[in-house]
Design an enzyme around this catalytic site. Sequence first.
Site, PDB file in Angstrom:
ATOM      1  N   ASP A  17       0.837  -1.200   0.000  1.00  0.00           N
ATOM      2  CA  ASP A  17       0.000   0.000   0.000  1.00  0.00           C
ATOM      3  C   ASP A  17       0.870   1.248   0.000  1.00  0.00           C
ATOM      4  O   ASP A  17       2.001   1.228   0.483  1.00  0.00           O
ATOM      5  CB  ASP A  17      -0.901  -0.003   1.244  1.00  0.00           C
ATOM      6  CG  ASP A  17      -2.141   0.864   1.087  1.00  0.00           C
ATOM      7  OD1 ASP A  17      -3.244   0.301   0.968  1.00  0.00           O
ATOM      8  OD2 ASP A  17      -2.011   2.107   1.065  1.00  0.00           O
ATOM      9  N   TYR A  55     -12.520   8.506 -13.790  1.00  0.00           N
ATOM     10  CA  TYR A  55     -12.736   7.222 -13.099  1.00  0.00           C
ATOM     11  C   TYR A  55     -13.376   6.209 -14.046  1.00  0.00           C
ATOM     12  O   TYR A  55     -12.940   5.052 -14.131  1.00  0.00           O
ATOM     13  CB  TYR A  55     -13.626   7.457 -11.873  1.00  0.00           C
ATOM     14  CG  TYR A  55     -13.723   6.279 -10.930  1.00  0.00           C
ATOM     15  CD1 TYR A  55     -12.768   6.072  -9.938  1.00  0.00           C
ATOM     16  CD2 TYR A  55     -14.769   5.367 -11.032  1.00  0.00           C
ATOM     17  CE1 TYR A  55     -12.857   4.984  -9.066  1.00  0.00           C
ATOM     18  CE2 TYR A  55     -14.861   4.283 -10.169  1.00  0.00           C
ATOM     19  CZ  TYR A  55     -13.904   4.097  -9.188  1.00  0.00           C
ATOM     20  OH  TYR A  55     -13.995   3.013  -8.333  1.00  0.00           O
ATOM     21  N   LYS A 105     -11.590   2.799 -15.303  1.00  0.00           N
ATOM     22  CA  LYS A 105     -12.147   1.481 -14.960  1.00  0.00           C
ATOM     23  C   LYS A 105     -12.541   0.687 -16.213  1.00  0.00           C
ATOM     24  O   LYS A 105     -12.387  -0.540 -16.239  1.00  0.00           O
ATOM     25  CB  LYS A 105     -13.325   1.641 -13.994  1.00  0.00           C
ATOM     26  CG  LYS A 105     -12.905   2.152 -12.606  1.00  0.00           C
ATOM     27  CD  LYS A 105     -11.944   1.194 -11.901  1.00  0.00           C
ATOM     28  CE  LYS A 105     -11.648   1.620 -10.470  1.00  0.00           C
ATOM     29  NZ  LYS A 105     -10.720   0.718  -9.773  1.00  0.00           N
TER      30      LYS A 105
HETATM   31  P1  NAI Z   1      -9.865   2.780   0.038  1.00  0.00           P
HETATM   32  O1  NAI Z   1      -9.612   4.241  -0.107  1.00  0.00           O
HETATM   33  O2  NAI Z   1     -10.487   2.275   1.300  1.00  0.00           O
HETATM   34  O3  NAI Z   1      -8.534   1.947  -0.211  1.00  0.00           O
HETATM   35  C1  NAI Z   1      -7.690   2.226  -1.288  1.00  0.00           C
HETATM   36  C2  NAI Z   1      -6.275   1.889  -0.877  1.00  0.00           C
HETATM   37  O4  NAI Z   1      -5.433   2.139  -2.007  1.00  0.00           O
HETATM   38  C3  NAI Z   1      -5.765   2.773   0.276  1.00  0.00           C
HETATM   39  O5  NAI Z   1      -5.203   1.969   1.284  1.00  0.00           O
HETATM   40  C4  NAI Z   1      -4.712   3.653  -0.381  1.00  0.00           C
HETATM   41  O6  NAI Z   1      -3.635   4.007   0.471  1.00  0.00           O
HETATM   42  C5  NAI Z   1      -4.264   2.760  -1.537  1.00  0.00           C
HETATM   43  N1  NAI Z   1      -3.634   3.537  -2.608  1.00  0.00           N
HETATM   44  C6  NAI Z   1      -4.049   4.717  -3.142  1.00  0.00           C
HETATM   45  N2  NAI Z   1      -3.175   5.131  -4.053  1.00  0.00           N
HETATM   46  C7  NAI Z   1      -2.190   4.197  -4.113  1.00  0.00           C
HETATM   47  C8  NAI Z   1      -0.985   4.084  -4.853  1.00  0.00           C
HETATM   48  N3  NAI Z   1      -0.603   5.035  -5.717  1.00  0.00           N
HETATM   49  N4  NAI Z   1      -0.209   2.988  -4.671  1.00  0.00           N
HETATM   50  C9  NAI Z   1      -0.568   2.039  -3.765  1.00  0.00           C
HETATM   51  N5  NAI Z   1      -1.691   2.108  -3.022  1.00  0.00           N
HETATM   52  C10 NAI Z   1      -2.478   3.179  -3.192  1.00  0.00           C
HETATM   53  O7  NAI Z   1     -10.755   2.395  -1.220  1.00  0.00           O
HETATM   54  P2  NAI Z   1     -11.677   1.134  -1.559  1.00  0.00           P
HETATM   55  O8  NAI Z   1     -13.070   1.610  -1.611  1.00  0.00           O
HETATM   56  O9  NAI Z   1     -11.337  -0.036  -0.753  1.00  0.00           O
HETATM   57  O10 NAI Z   1     -11.238   0.921  -3.076  1.00  0.00           O
HETATM   58  C11 NAI Z   1     -10.457  -0.178  -3.504  1.00  0.00           C
HETATM   59  C12 NAI Z   1     -10.707  -0.371  -4.977  1.00  0.00           C
HETATM   60  O11 NAI Z   1     -12.078  -0.665  -5.193  1.00  0.00           O
HETATM   61  C13 NAI Z   1     -10.390   0.844  -5.854  1.00  0.00           C
HETATM   62  O12 NAI Z   1      -9.767   0.415  -7.050  1.00  0.00           O
HETATM   63  C14 NAI Z   1     -11.758   1.421  -6.136  1.00  0.00           C
HETATM   64  O13 NAI Z   1     -11.776   2.157  -7.340  1.00  0.00           O
HETATM   65  C15 NAI Z   1     -12.582   0.160  -6.227  1.00  0.00           C
HETATM   66  N6  NAI Z   1     -14.002   0.357  -6.031  1.00  0.00           N
HETATM   67  C16 NAI Z   1     -14.493   0.886  -4.875  1.00  0.00           C
HETATM   68  C17 NAI Z   1     -15.848   1.087  -4.730  1.00  0.00           C
HETATM   69  C18 NAI Z   1     -16.447   1.688  -3.498  1.00  0.00           C
HETATM   70  O14 NAI Z   1     -17.638   2.022  -3.525  1.00  0.00           O
HETATM   71  N7  NAI Z   1     -15.712   1.833  -2.406  1.00  0.00           N
HETATM   72  C19 NAI Z   1     -16.782   0.736  -5.822  1.00  0.00           C
HETATM   73  C20 NAI Z   1     -16.165   0.155  -6.966  1.00  0.00           C
HETATM   74  C21 NAI Z   1     -14.810  -0.028  -7.074  1.00  0.00           C
END
Ligand code: NAI
Length: 264
Positions: free
Chosen positions: A52, A171, A175
């Site tokens: 991360d 976004y 995606k």
């Molecule tokens: P989150 O914000 O809880 O977790 C994302 C993680 O990615 C964080 O720990 C952050 O530090 C890490 N991160 C960000 N930039 C980074 C980088 N450059 N290198 C390494 N790590 C990095 O977000 P969540 O909701 O768990 O999202 C995870 C995935 O799911 C994403 O790809 C998001 O687009 C996708 N997603 C989320 C949805 C939602 O409603 N939460 C819906 C559909 C897809």
Amino acid sequence: MSTAPQNAPRSSEDITREFAGRTAFVTGGASGIGYAVSALLAARGAAVAVADLDGKAAEVLAERLTADGGTAIGLAVDVTDPESVRVAVDTTVQRLGPLRLAVNNAGVSGAVARLADYPLAEWRQVMAVNLDGVFHSLRCELPAMSEAGGGSVVNVASIMGTVATMGGSAYVAAKHGVVGLTKTAALEYAARGIRVNAVGPGFIDTPLLHTVDDEQRAALVALHPVGRLGTTQEVAETICFLLSDRASFVQGSHHLVDGGYTAR
Ligand code: NAI
């Protein structure tokens, strides 16, 4: 005609340790969906590299998983930087063994603005993390899995990899790109015993959504026929299914986990 692969689990009891002996690499593994996936993989026997941008949070989670009886390490990685990803994947293999499983999950939500007004810097950042990040990760993971004799990758796309939302050009484009990369990788690496699939979550209750107010949240809930947002556990279960031998004939798919959002 052949039946199920010999290494497919035979009962639900087998599923509880189905990843024993396999090394997994999870980007964005320290929060939200990535956190739930890392925890479920470790609980089911995988040796997990939680990678991360927030290296400290990754280490804290790895320590928790280890204390719970699992095998895990925490790594700092920036998926926008190909060299950073290469070092993280190499370190994973050196410390945990041949790479068999990967979840390319790191992502950011980005600005909400009409296309002509979309801030350029924000566009670049969303593309750099959400699309380039998956490309950089696949470029390291696929050769490592080839060397390991096969493996399984899940890229975390979104419902926005299938439909669009106003104001979300970066976004949505990123995606949709992840879905395209998934299909290309699936075609190119199937013969090497590597499956590549994507999940498309609907709106999931994670820190990514903590910026929305109550009214916006209610509007989001209304878009899901099941009448609620999804949980990280529900997405993690689907990702683990796709990673597992239970999904041995699933290749190049974008598997929606969206409470009916895209069924309308
Ligand atoms: P989150 O914000 O809880 O977790 C994302 C993680 O990615 C964080 O720990 C952050 O530090 C890490 N991160 C960000 N930039 C980074 C980088 N450059 N290198 C390494 N790590 C990095 O977000 P969540 O909701 O768990 O999202 C995870 C995935 O799911 C994403 O790809 C998001 O687009 C996708 N997603 C989320 C949805 C939602 O409603 N939460 C819906 C559909 C897809």
